[in-house]
Scaffold this motif. Structure first.
Motif, PDB file in Angstrom:
ATOM      1  N   ARG A  89      46.339  28.712  42.181  1.00 36.72           N
ATOM      2  CA  ARG A  89      46.577  30.233  42.587  1.00 36.72           C
ATOM      3  C   ARG A  89      45.206  30.945  42.377  1.00 36.72           C
ATOM      4  NH1 ARG A  89      50.930  29.017  38.876  1.00 36.72           N
ATOM      5  NH2 ARG A  89      49.740  29.706  37.325  1.00 36.72           N
ATOM      6  N   PRO A  91      42.533  30.894  44.597  1.00 44.26           N
ATOM      7  CA  PRO A  91      41.968  31.676  45.694  1.00 44.26           C
ATOM      8  C   PRO A  91      42.754  32.855  46.141  1.00 44.26           C
ATOM      9  CG  PRO A  91      42.619  29.202  46.020  1.00 44.26           C
ATOM     10  CD  PRO A  91      42.829  29.604  44.839  1.00 44.26           C
ATOM     11  N   PHE A  92      43.916  33.176  45.580  1.00 43.58           N
ATOM     12  CA  PHE A  92      44.598  34.207  46.026  1.00 43.58           C
ATOM     13  C   PHE A  92      44.488  35.344  44.686  1.00 43.58           C
ATOM     14  CE2 PHE A  92      47.142  30.705  47.510  1.00 43.58           C
ATOM     15  CZ  PHE A  92      46.808  30.893  48.795  1.00 43.58           C
ATOM     16  N   GLU A  94      42.804  38.369  42.892  1.00 42.30           N
ATOM     17  CA  GLU A  94      41.417  39.479  43.228  1.00 42.30           C
ATOM     18  C   GLU A  94      40.435  39.006  42.296  1.00 42.30           C
ATOM     19  OE1 GLU A  94      41.638  41.629  45.763  1.00 42.30           O
ATOM     20  OE2 GLU A  94      43.365  40.438  46.394  1.00 42.30           O
TER      21      GLU A  94
END
Length: 98
Positions: A89, A91-92, A94
């Protein structure tokens, strides 16, 4: 290959024995046989070069399979699953949430 010469190794061994014994032990090699062959096993079997390589390849294949299975079991274990799910998770996420 850069192998040591047998004569150099044996002379070094003789010198070491003489040194550590304080000159009391004088080691002497009576006969040196240089045999370019495989030894006969206890059960009477004698390898040839091709058979020896085949056995060696089989051992390497079995070890490779065991290591592969170990890595797969480690990767799919419950403890690793949580870490891998979290890493998937990343890379997704913020930048502010890191």
């Amino acid at each position: 290959m850069n192998w040591n010469k047998v004569e150099d190794l044996t002379n070094g061994f003789i010198s070491d024995i003489l040194h550590v014994s304080g000159g009391l032990l004088r080691y002497q090699i009576i006969e040196h046989l240089d045999v370019d062959d495989f030894p006969v096993k206890v059960d009477g079997y004698k390898y040839d070069a091709q058979t020896y390589l085949n056995v060696l390849r089989g051992v390497i294949a079995a070890l490779s399979l065991a290591i592969f299975v170990g890595i797969v079991l480690w990767a799919w274990s419950g403890r690793q699953r949580e870490r891998f799910d979290e890493a998937s998770r990343l890379p997704f996420v913020e930048r502010d949430e890191l």
